[in-house]
Write a protein that holds these residues in place. Structure first.
Motif, PDB file in Angstrom:
ATOM      1  N   PRO A  13       4.513  36.686 -41.070  1.00 47.50           N
ATOM      2  CA  PRO A  13       5.542  37.892 -40.979  1.00 47.50           C
ATOM      3  C   PRO A  13       5.115  38.412 -39.593  1.00 47.50           C
ATOM      4  CG  PRO A  13       3.879  38.472 -43.212  1.00 47.50           C
ATOM      5  CD  PRO A  13       4.464  37.036 -42.911  1.00 47.50           C
ATOM      6  N   THR A  14       5.930  38.031 -38.925  1.00 50.15           N
ATOM      7  CA  THR A  14       5.851  38.566 -37.549  1.00 50.15           C
ATOM      8  C   THR A  14       7.536  39.394 -36.719  1.00 50.15           C
ATOM      9  OG1 THR A  14       5.215  36.187 -37.146  1.00 50.15           O
ATOM     10  CG2 THR A  14       5.845  37.423 -34.955  1.00 50.15           C
ATOM     11  N   ALA A  15       6.808  40.302 -36.191  1.00 42.73           N
ATOM     12  CA  ALA A  15       7.449  40.870 -35.393  1.00 42.73           C
ATOM     13  C   ALA A  15       8.626  40.254 -34.698  1.00 42.73           C
ATOM     14  CB  ALA A  15       7.563  41.375 -33.990  1.00 42.73           C
ATOM     15  N   PRO A  16      10.028  40.254 -34.669  1.00 41.62           N
ATOM     16  CA  PRO A  16      10.567  41.781 -35.333  1.00 41.62           C
ATOM     17  C   PRO A  16      11.289  41.644 -36.502  1.00 41.62           C
ATOM     18  CG  PRO A  16      12.262  40.254 -34.384  1.00 41.62           C
ATOM     19  CD  PRO A  16      11.434  39.611 -33.978  1.00 41.62           C
ATOM     20  N   TRP A  17      10.722  40.576 -37.593  1.00 44.21           N
ATOM     21  CA  TRP A  17      11.074  40.289 -39.059  1.00 44.21           C
ATOM     22  C   TRP A  17      10.552  40.597 -40.342  1.00 44.21           C
ATOM     23  CZ3 TRP A  17      11.655  36.184 -35.235  1.00 44.21           C
ATOM     24  CH2 TRP A  17      13.467  35.974 -35.114  1.00 44.21           C
ATOM     25  N   GLY A  18       8.869  41.014 -39.906  1.00 41.03           N
ATOM     26  CA  GLY A  18       7.794  41.568 -40.618  1.00 41.03           C
ATOM     27  C   GLY A  18       6.792  41.817 -39.714  1.00 41.03           C
ATOM     28  N   ASP A  19       5.955  42.172 -40.171  1.00 43.34           N
ATOM     29  CA  ASP A  19       4.524  43.162 -39.955  1.00 43.34           C
ATOM     30  C   ASP A  19       3.467  42.602 -40.073  1.00 43.34           C
ATOM     31  OD1 ASP A  19       2.805  44.594 -39.758  1.00 43.34           O
ATOM     32  OD2 ASP A  19       3.348  46.148 -40.598  1.00 43.34           O
ATOM     33  N   PRO A  20       2.755  42.520 -38.797  1.00 43.53           N
ATOM     34  CA  PRO A  20       1.253  41.252 -38.845  1.00 43.53           C
ATOM     35  C   PRO A  20       0.866  41.305 -40.173  1.00 43.53           C
ATOM     36  CG  PRO A  20       2.629  41.474 -37.285  1.00 43.53           C
ATOM     37  CD  PRO A  20       3.198  42.837 -37.616  1.00 43.53           C
ATOM     38  N   ARG A  21       0.891  42.580 -40.342  1.00 44.58           N
ATOM     39  CA  ARG A  21      -0.405  43.158 -41.401  1.00 44.58           C
ATOM     40  C   ARG A  21       0.292  42.218 -42.740  1.00 44.58           C
ATOM     41  NH1 ARG A  21       0.017  49.408 -39.268  1.00 44.58           N
ATOM     42  NH2 ARG A  21       1.575  49.151 -39.396  1.00 44.58           N
ATOM     43  N   ASP A  22       0.675  42.461 -43.162  1.00 48.03           N
ATOM     44  CA  ASP A  22       0.878  41.837 -44.683  1.00 48.03           C
ATOM     45  C   ASP A  22       0.795  40.043 -44.166  1.00 48.03           C
ATOM     46  OD1 ASP A  22       1.928  43.863 -44.636  1.00 48.03           O
ATOM     47  OD2 ASP A  22       4.086  43.707 -44.917  1.00 48.03           O
ATOM     48  N   ARG A  23       0.990  39.749 -43.213  1.00 46.25           N
ATOM     49  CA  ARG A  23       0.021  37.442 -42.970  1.00 46.25           C
ATOM     50  C   ARG A  23      -0.711  37.758 -44.121  1.00 46.25           C
ATOM     51  NH1 ARG A  23       0.005  36.917 -36.716  1.00 46.25           N
ATOM     52  NH2 ARG A  23       2.360  37.258 -36.192  1.00 46.25           N
ATOM     53  N   LYS A  24      -0.527  36.483 -45.274  1.00 51.87           N
ATOM     54  CA  LYS A  24      -1.496  36.376 -45.853  1.00 51.87           C
ATOM     55  C   LYS A  24      -1.482  34.470 -46.272  1.00 51.87           C
ATOM     56  CE  LYS A  24       0.580  37.226 -50.212  1.00 51.87           C
ATOM     57  NZ  LYS A  24       2.159  37.550 -49.965  1.00 51.87           N
ATOM     58  N   TYR A  25      -2.296  33.821 -46.463  1.00 50.91           N
ATOM     59  CA  TYR A  25      -2.689  32.163 -46.594  1.00 50.91           C
ATOM     60  C   TYR A  25      -0.913  32.456 -47.495  1.00 50.91           C
ATOM     61  CZ  TYR A  25      -3.685  27.628 -48.140  1.00 50.91           C
ATOM     62  OH  TYR A  25      -3.595  26.587 -48.510  1.00 50.91           O
ATOM     63  N   VAL A  26      -0.367  31.507 -47.103  1.00 46.28           N
ATOM     64  CA  VAL A  26       0.897  30.717 -47.970  1.00 46.28           C
ATOM     65  C   VAL A  26       0.104  29.429 -48.619  1.00 46.28           C
ATOM     66  CG1 VAL A  26       2.915  29.509 -47.981  1.00 46.28           C
ATOM     67  CG2 VAL A  26       2.643  31.105 -46.309  1.00 46.28           C
ATOM     68  N   ASN A  27      -0.216  29.550 -49.855  1.00 44.76           N
ATOM     69  CA  ASN A  27      -0.655  28.197 -50.938  1.00 44.76           C
ATOM     70  C   ASN A  27       0.311  26.853 -51.354  1.00 44.76           C
ATOM     71  OD1 ASN A  27       0.333  29.385 -52.910  1.00 44.76           O
ATOM     72  ND2 ASN A  27      -0.785  30.278 -54.104  1.00 44.76           N
ATOM     73  N   TYR A  28       0.099  25.906 -51.544  1.00 42.31           N
ATOM     74  CA  TYR A  28       1.006  25.090 -51.866  1.00 42.31           C
ATOM     75  C   TYR A  28       2.141  25.376 -52.974  1.00 42.31           C
ATOM     76  CZ  TYR A  28       3.024  20.957 -54.252  1.00 42.31           C
ATOM     77  OH  TYR A  28       3.924  20.063 -54.061  1.00 42.31           O
ATOM     78  N   GLU A  29       2.202  26.695 -53.896  1.00 44.27           N
ATOM     79  CA  GLU A  29       3.471  27.657 -54.733  1.00 44.27           C
ATOM     80  C   GLU A  29       4.447  28.240 -53.648  1.00 44.27           C
ATOM     81  OE1 GLU A  29       0.060  26.837 -55.956  1.00 44.27           O
ATOM     82  OE2 GLU A  29      -0.405  25.400 -57.000  1.00 44.27           O
ATOM     83  N   ALA A  30       3.007  28.647 -53.402  1.00 45.58           N
ATOM     84  CA  ALA A  30       3.920  29.940 -52.243  1.00 45.58           C
ATOM     85  C   ALA A  30       5.242  28.833 -51.862  1.00 45.58           C
ATOM     86  CB  ALA A  30       3.455  30.902 -51.930  1.00 45.58           C
ATOM     87  N   PHE A  31       4.289  28.144 -50.555  1.00 42.54           N
ATOM     88  CA  PHE A  31       5.230  27.406 -49.499  1.00 42.54           C
ATOM     89  C   PHE A  31       6.197  26.244 -51.017  1.00 42.54           C
ATOM     90  CE2 PHE A  31       5.304  23.236 -47.274  1.00 42.54           C
ATOM     91  CZ  PHE A  31       5.192  23.421 -46.080  1.00 42.54           C
ATOM     92  N   VAL A  32       5.968  25.921 -51.554  1.00 40.42           N
ATOM     93  CA  VAL A  32       6.898  24.899 -52.594  1.00 40.42           C
ATOM     94  C   VAL A  32       8.353  26.253 -52.736  1.00 40.42           C
ATOM     95  CG1 VAL A  32       7.495  23.618 -54.160  1.00 40.42           C
ATOM     96  CG2 VAL A  32       6.362  23.356 -53.247  1.00 40.42           C
ATOM     97  N   ALA A  33       7.890  27.228 -53.431  1.00 37.29           N
ATOM     98  CA  ALA A  33       8.780  28.254 -53.771  1.00 37.29           C
ATOM     99  C   ALA A  33       9.965  28.616 -52.725  1.00 37.29           C
ATOM    100  CB  ALA A  33       7.948  28.920 -54.425  1.00 37.29           C
ATOM    101  N   THR A  34       9.235  28.795 -51.606  1.00 33.67           N
ATOM    102  CA  THR A  34      10.196  29.131 -50.408  1.00 33.67           C
ATOM    103  C   THR A  34      11.179  27.985 -49.664  1.00 33.67           C
ATOM    104  OG1 THR A  34       8.437  29.209 -49.620  1.00 33.67           O
ATOM    105  CG2 THR A  34       9.073  31.930 -49.895  1.00 33.67           C
ATOM    106  N   GLY A  35      11.185  26.544 -50.582  1.00 33.38           N
ATOM    107  CA  GLY A  35      12.112  25.566 -49.777  1.00 33.38           C
ATOM    108  C   GLY A  35      10.529  24.629 -49.223  1.00 33.38           C
ATOM    109  N   GLY A  36       9.363  24.731 -49.428  1.00 34.67           N
ATOM    110  CA  GLY A  36       8.295  24.002 -48.044  1.00 34.67           C
ATOM    111  C   GLY A  36       8.639  22.590 -49.277  1.00 34.67           C
ATOM    112  N   TYR A  37       8.091  21.623 -48.814  1.00 37.60           N
ATOM    113  CA  TYR A  37       8.561  19.813 -48.744  1.00 37.60           C
ATOM    114  C   TYR A  37       9.627  19.456 -48.690  1.00 37.60           C
ATOM    115  CZ  TYR A  37       2.854  19.814 -48.486  1.00 37.60           C
ATOM    116  OH  TYR A  37       2.029  19.863 -47.599  1.00 37.60           O
ATOM    117  N   ALA A  38      10.990  20.613 -48.597  1.00 38.41           N
ATOM    118  CA  ALA A  38      11.919  20.325 -49.227  1.00 38.41           C
ATOM    119  C   ALA A  38      12.944  18.721 -47.923  1.00 38.41           C
ATOM    120  CB  ALA A  38      13.230  21.247 -48.784  1.00 38.41           C
ATOM    121  N   GLY A  39      11.922  18.992 -46.508  1.00 35.52           N
ATOM    122  CA  GLY A  39      12.049  17.871 -45.170  1.00 35.52           C
ATOM    123  C   GLY A  39      11.903  16.804 -45.785  1.00 35.52           C
TER     124      GLY A  39
END
Lengths: 453, 932
Positions: A13-39
């Motif tokens: 999360p980064t301005a203007p799309w998000g609030d930096p205070r919401d940042r947290k570690y993106v683990n493997y599952e979360a990464f894949v769930a958001t299209g990670g490793y598709a490339g």
């Protein structure tokens, strides 16, 4: 036109799309769930050479500072000979004013791991070493966690989806530095990785021919690799819709400025941080839109475009476009890491330069004579000038030493001295008055507090 | 940097200062510009090391590009380079000014004054006082802990040459660069100073230092030398070429000769620093004649020479030629050795002439001669860089042949595989890929088993065997029972180790075998050498670069002494004394019928003396009473002689038994040639005048002959000095393989490797090229080598095997090195018994305790040094220290073919010395006085 969607910051999360205070570690599952490793999956379905062609077509330029076309770098490797070849990832982010890779390592290291896996597949590299800055303790722990997850999910290791490369399992290791700026220089990094003193190597041979452990080696920055996954996922053309692009009339053989880029803003602004924007954004826009304007409503005096090694933008260069052409257009060394350091009207430029040069004198590795002795003398003279004991002749001497040290005049092996060279020369050229005032024995009151002495 | 040019490299054309130049791709700009006589300044570049590119003074301008450092940048096709321009001078001046700003400008107080690279550079660029107005901030303390290498960091210019020399030339990794940027400094060890670092004191760092940050204290006393004489080192068989710097008739210091073909600008601690013996107060300075009471009186040269001439004539008349024998010296020149054997054969009419190769490498010369047709190593030192497997048997080159050892180390560090067969855990064993820690005396068994594996696993080269060898079928049958299991039992090692070693050796595209005295001084030494030749021949590893079978010769001219015929059975060129053609040649040149008796070998001489058939001996520069085995037997033999002449530079154990002692000269005082281990004939040149009262050894021999009424034809008439070049001409005339050797050619070429068949022959780097050996039928002979037990085995009473050898800092019996600065080093002060911790526990001794070492022949007292450098069951002592009398312990078993004694194997027991048995003081006669 501003960036339409976050790419590198998609999960951070980064301005203007998000609030930096919401940042947290993106683990493997979360990464894949958001299209990670598709490339990576797409890349693995392609011939290695075809992957390189995609990266070449995207005209991706290295994000570590020099802006060398990544696809071209990948195609420099000699033909496979069945023996080992390496990828080293330069995560030794120690350029003052630069903290973009840290954000990626802190929150979304899988984005880089995906790029690593793609690069290993494309260039047939069996082992990747991530050389991470020694001071990045927390980041090292996070990165190791991500690597472990990647191993558990068969990105690397025995039976991984990369299969056997050069007759071995694809491996990815993290190697922690020990706190030397020079180990961010690619060949100094290799020496350090090999367990030696981190002194840059003479070239040729270039790392692509004889790099780590004498074998062909690719060296890429964290951010460069992080963008490779999305490029493979969504295509080179999509990537080229972003960024400043190529100016009209410029032949396609000349590298241009495509794609999004992380910009780090620090110094005298209201909201410092890392932001993602198109290459080519104006310095003024970056300060006003993302940096929340000048701190305390002061006037802009100068900015360092990307790490202190690039020199400074003068007061009249407030609207400079931050892209790979900046060096040619605005008399600085280049875009560098795009870690913009902003200085307001009260900044004491003598003090600022003294602080920069103190850094180089401290970090010069001591191998090449001009840099070893030169940075030392620059530092001593600047301390003298700052204390009001300098003379006009000192200013000439400063300019003379600085002008004759660095890889560009040919007097050093690596580019560390060029950083000092450009810092001194751009400061003197663009703020001569500030320096002259200090050697004229007039009463001078400095309002700035700059760094350590 | 020394690399062989790649013959396949493309030739590029480019311009230097407007002149078109051609060079193969990969050539650096610096090499190219030097090849046309141009020069650029350098501070960090050395021919002996990889380019470093750090001082940046060698910058050249490239048209259309930024300047580049010429030392490491390869030339580019069609580029145009400028070596001097206003821009380059500005950059160079800038660099020089930066260095000078942090360098004490106290040139008058500096030993580098007048030969300082920084000073010359400052002059070249026109630098006066640096403009940086700040006091120098660097003034670290000096490191004075080493007796002859001083480090003064204040003068250091950070070029890193010393540290790189330590890594890339010596391979010791003692010096390093520490700190960053402005604070970079050179450190020894872990910044512990030289004293505590494990420095081998080769002095290469001092030699490479472009200023005087590293210096030898000797030079401080003298100023610049007035002459520099190029000569050849007189210690081991590497044959380092040395620059002897002389001032007012004294040696200031000795430096490596950068053009030296054997050493490539490197030396070891002995060649570099151990030269003070030549000026020692202990030198014999007048002839001495034994008084009836057993003491000596000083005599004039005339009296001594007349006495010798009369006595020798008398003995010849009374007892015939059999009453006389001579021992020549591998320490002396070829010319003197030739003269000595000519003296024995022409003047005394006997073949009883021998030299100390009898007690070291005679088995190598014998076996190589039998199997391949010539008694010397097949390849050259530089070949180690081209080998991909090196096997070293019974040698410790990093200590005994340090310069060659360093070269092997570099090859191994660059990836060459290394196999070591040695009971000791030597420095190279630690670096090796495979170390077989065999029991002393089991060489032949292990080598046979390796041959067995080669044949069994078909690792041989059948084509080569068919084309170039004879005797394979027989050998194959004989090897059948020599399984690794059989050998493992004898050698007390894992049989698998033997298998792996054979496979590793055979895996090499160019595999080389090197061996030392651990092979030849071990009884049945000839068989071990035959076995190694078999291995090389069977795998086709002969006659190509990087291959071969090479003995590492122990002494400066032990090769030459044998080559020129100081042996009882052969003339020069190893031509048998019974060969009619050789006899005819010698008859023609010498004008007499050469003697036809079966001459005595050194051990036979002592036996003959005991039997009373040998009455007189003439011993040239060899301390047989200390260095030969079974000391009691040797001393008894010498005492029973009627007349003994010893020619020496110092009083020693042998000289004490002489009737007349003649003071000879050192290698620094004479002209001549030496032959090193790889057949390299090099000049020895006179650097200083003979010390007052001494005479050149060749002159002494010639004068005795003259006084006995014989003209050896090597002078310009009675009373004139010998002409070494004339002797060389006669020698070349009588020696087919030296036919092309003359002083004139040596001056021009620097060295000649024999065989050199005529005046246009360039010499031979690799013998048996293409597998064609020098035997009459050009085939290599595969020889059967049955294993036999060594002369002595450990038993209940004598449970340990004692083996002997050299240490780095001393040379043989220490006559020379113990009178030099080298003996000031802590590590070089006294003899110790190296014993493995487990053995030490068994015997109940701790490090530094005094022990009695007893063999069947005697007992000596020595301090124990508990170390893992030897294997359990094996003990090690050197023979450098007269007071420890190591050779008292050694038996008189000998090699069956050559009579080489078994120094390396003695069964001993070790007992702790109780306080009561400890002697109060040492025998003062044994104490060697050190040169002041």
């Amino acid at each position: 036109m501003p960036l339409l969607e976050p790419v590198l910051c998609k999960r951070i999360p980064t301005a203007p799309w998000g609030d930096p205070r919401d940042r947290k570690y993106v683990n493997y599952e979360a990464f894949v769930a958001t299209g990670g490793y598709a490339g990576l999956k797409k890349a693995l379905a392609m011939e290695p050479k075809a992957v390189i062609e995609v990266v070449k077509a995207s005209e991706l330029r290295g994000r570590g500072g020099a802006g060398f076309p990544a696809g071209m770098k990948w195609s420099f490797l000699p033909p496979e000979d069945g023996k080992r070849r390496f990828l080293t990832v330069n995560a030794d982010e120690s350029e003052p004013g630069t903290f973009k890779d840290r954000m990626l390592l802190d929150f979304d290291p899988h984005l880089m791991l995906e790029g690593i896996a793609i690069c290993m597949h494309a260039c047939r590299l069996d082992t990747a070493y991530i050389y991470i800055r020694g001071e990045y303790h927390a980041q090292a722990a996070t990165l190791q966690r991500a690597i472990d997850e990647a191993y558990a999910n068969k990105i690397f290791g025995a039976g991984s989806m990369l299969g056997q490369i050069n007759g071995r399992d694809a491996e990815c290791f993290m190697h922690r530095g020990a706190g030397a700026y020079i180990c961010g220089e690619e060949t100094g990094l290799l020496e350090s990785l090999e367990g030696k003193r981190g002194w840059p190597r003479i070239k040729p041979p270039f790392p692509a021919v004889a790099g780590a452990f004498g074998r062909p080696t690719i060296i890429n920055n964290v951010e460069t690799l992080a963008i490779v996954g999305p490029i493979l996922d969504r295509g080179a053309d999509w990537f080229k819709t972003m960024g400043k692009g190529r100016a009209e009339g410029v032949p396609p053989t000349v590298p241009a400025s495509f794609g999004p880029k992380l910009f780090g803003i620090s110094g005298h602004v209201n909201t410092p941080g890392v932001f993602e924007e198109n290459l080519g954004i104006k310095c003024s826009e970056l300060i006003e839109k993302y940096g929340g304007g000048m701190r305390g409503g002061k006037k802009f005096k100068a900015a360092i475009p990307g790490g202190i090694s690039m020199g400074v933008l003068g007061t009249d260069q407030y609207h400079a476009e931050l892209d790979f052409d900046i060096g040619r257009k605005y008399a600085v060394l280049g875009l560098g890491t795009a870690g913009v350091v902003v200085m307001d009207e009260d900044t004491d430029m003598v003090k600022a330069l003294r602080n920069m040069i103190r850094f180089y004198a401290h970090e010069s590795c001591g191998q090449c004579t001009p840099c070893r002795e030169g940075t030392g003398w620059l530092s001593k003279m600047l301390h003298r000038i700052e204390a009001g004991d300098g003379t006009t002749r000192d200013l000439d001497l400063l300019s003379e030493i600085a002008g004759s040290m660095g890889a560009m005049p040919g007097t050093t092996i690596c580019g560390l001295a060029d950083g000092a060279n450009w810092a001194v020369r751009t400061m003197l050229n663009k703020f001569w008055g500030d320096f002259e005032k200090r050697v004229r024995k007039e009463r001078f009151v400095s309002l700035s507090v700059v760094g350590a002495r | 940097m020394i690399t062989k040019a790649d013959p396949l490299a493309q030739t590029l054309t480019f311009k230097i200062d407007g002149k078109a130049v051609q060079a193969p791709a990969g050539t650096t700009i610096l090499t190219a510009l030097r090849s046309i006589g141009k020069e650029v300044p350098t501070l960090c570049y050395s021919d002996r090391m990889q380019p470093y590119g750090a001082c940046r003074t060698c910058l050249v301008e490239v048209e259309g590009r930024k300047p580049v450092a010429s030392c490491h940048t390869p030339v580019a096709a069609d580029a145009s380079y400028k070596t001097h321009s206003p821009l380059l001078t500005r950059l160079r001046k800038n660099i020089t000014e930066l260095i000078a700003s942090d360098h004490p400008l106290e040139c008058l107080d500096c030993t580098a004054n007048g030969r300082c690279d920084l000073q010359s550079l400052a002059q070249e660029v026109g630098l006066r006082t640096p403009r940086y107005e700040n006091a120098r901030t660097h003034n670290p303390p000096k490191d004075d802990s080493h007796p002859f290498i001083k480090l003064e960091m204040a003068k250091c210019i950070g070029c890193g040459k010393c540290a790189r020399a330590c890594d890339e030339v010596q391979g010791s990794f003692i010096l390093g660069m520490s700190g960053r940027g402005y604070d970079v400094k050179v450190i020894a060890g872990n910044d512990t100073g030289f004293e505590k670092a494990d420095c081998v004191s080769c002095g290469q760092c001092v030699f490479e230092c472009p200023v005087a940050a590293l210096e030898e204290p000797g030079t401080r006393l003298f100023g610049l030398p007035d002459t520099t004489v190029i000569t050849t080192c007189s210690y081991c068989g590497v044959g380092c070429s040395l620059n002897v710097n002389v001032k007012d008739g004294s040696v200031v210091n000795i430096e490596p000769n950068p053009q030296g073909s054997a050493n490539l600008g490197h030396t070891c601690v002995k060649g570099r620093f151990a030269h003070q013996f030549a000026h020692s107060k202990d030198r014999l300075h007048t002839p001495l004649i034994k008084k009836p009471d057993g003491g000596f009186r000083e005599a004039s040269w005339d009296e001594a020479l007349d006495l010798i001439a009369t006595k020798f004539n008398e003995i010849k008349k009374k007892y015939g030629p059999a009453g006389f024998a001579a021992i020549s010296s591998s320490r002396c020149t070829n010319e003197e050795n030739y003269l000595m054997q000519k003296f024995a054969r022409v003047v005394m009419g006997t073949n009883s002439i021998d030299n100390c190769s009898r007690v070291c490498h005679s088995p190598s010369a014998y076996a190589l001669g039998q199997a391949l047709g010539t008694g010397a190593g097949t390849n050259s030192f530089q070949d180690v860089a081209e080998s991909d497997v090196i096997m070293i048997v019974g040698a410790n080159p990093t200590e005994a042949h340090p310069v060659f050892g360093a070269r092997i180390k570099q090859a191994v560090l660059k990836g060459c595989k290394l196999i070591i067969l040695d009971p000791r855990n030597t420095e190279l064993a630690k670096l090796s890929d495979l170390h077989i820690p065999l029991r002393p005396g089991s060489n032949v068994a292990v080598i046979n088993a390796m041959q067995h594996v080669l044949v069994k696993e078909n690792l041989i080269d059948p084509d080569f065997i068919a084309k170039h060898t004879e005797g394979f079928t027989q050998l194959k049958a004989e090897l059948e029972p020599c399984t690794p299991e059989w050998a493992a039992e004898i050698a007390a090692v894992d049989p698998d180790l033997i298998r792996r070693a054979a496979r590793l050796y055979a895996s090499g595209k160019a595999a080389q075998v090197l061996w030392g005295l651990g092979v030849t001084e071990a009884g049945h030494g000839s068989n071990a050498v035959f076995g190694m030749i078999n291995m090389a021949v069977m795998t086709g590893n002969i006659g190509r670069p990087g291959t071969g079978t090479n003995p590492i010769r122990g002494q400066n001219n032990v090769q030459g002494a044998s080559d020129v015929g100081a042996l009882p059975n052969v003339f020069s060129d190893y031509r048998s004394v019974t060969d009619p053609e050789a006899r005819a040649d010698h008859r023609r040149v010498w004008g007499i019928e050469p003697p036809s008796d079966k001459g005595l070998r050194i051990p036979d001489m002592f036996d003959a003396a005991h039997h009373g058939t040998l009455k007189a001996m003439y011993i040239l520069a060899e301390d047989v009473a200390q260095s030969d085995p079974n000391t009691t037997h040797v001393v008894g033999a010498l005492e029973s002689l009627e007349f003994l002449v010893v020619q020496e530079i110092f009083m020693n154990e042998t000289a004490k038994l002489a009737d007349v002692i003649l003071p000879g000269t050192t290698f620094l005082e004479k002209e001549g040639t030496f032959v090193n281990s790889d057949r390299r004939i090099q000049r020895v040149r006179q650097a200083i005048d003979p010390r007052p009262g001494t005479r050149i050894d060749g002159d002494i021999i010639n004068t005795i002959a003259r006084r006995m009424g014989v003209d050896l034809g090597v002078d310009a008439g009675p009373g004139t000095p010998i002409d070494p070049s004339k002797i060389m001409d006669e020698l070349a005339h009588l020696t087919p393989k030296w036919a092309g050797v003359s002083y004139e050619r040596l001056e021009k070429m620097g060295f000649i490797q024999w065989p050199c068949y005529d005046k246009d022959h360039p010499g031979t780097e690799i013998v048996h090229l293409g597998g064609e050996t020098l035997r009459p039928n050009h085939l290599a002979k595969l020889t059967i080598t049955p294993w036999q037990e060594p002369g002595e085995l450990p038993d209940k009473e004598y449970p340990f095997m004692l083996t002997t050898g050299r240490m780095l800092f001393h040379y043989n019996v220490g006559t020379m090195t113990r009178r030099t600065d080298v003996s000031k080093l802590d590590k070089a002060k006294e003899e110790t018994l190296r014993i493995h911790p487990s053995d030490a526990r068994k015997v109940g001794v701790v490090n530094g305790e005094l022990v009695n070492v007893t063999s069947r022949r005697g007992s000596v007292q020595v301090k124990a040094q508990v170390t893992k450098a030897t294997n359990p069951g094996t003990l090690f002592m050197t023979f450098h220290f007269p007071e420890s009398r190591t050779n008292l312990l050694v038996g008189s078993a000998v090699d069956e073919f050559t009579g080489c004694p078994e120094y390396k194997i003695s069964a001993v027991r070790v007992e702790k010395v109780t306080a009561a048995a400890r002697p109060e003081t040492r025998d003062p006669a044994d104490e060697v006085q050190h040169a002041k």
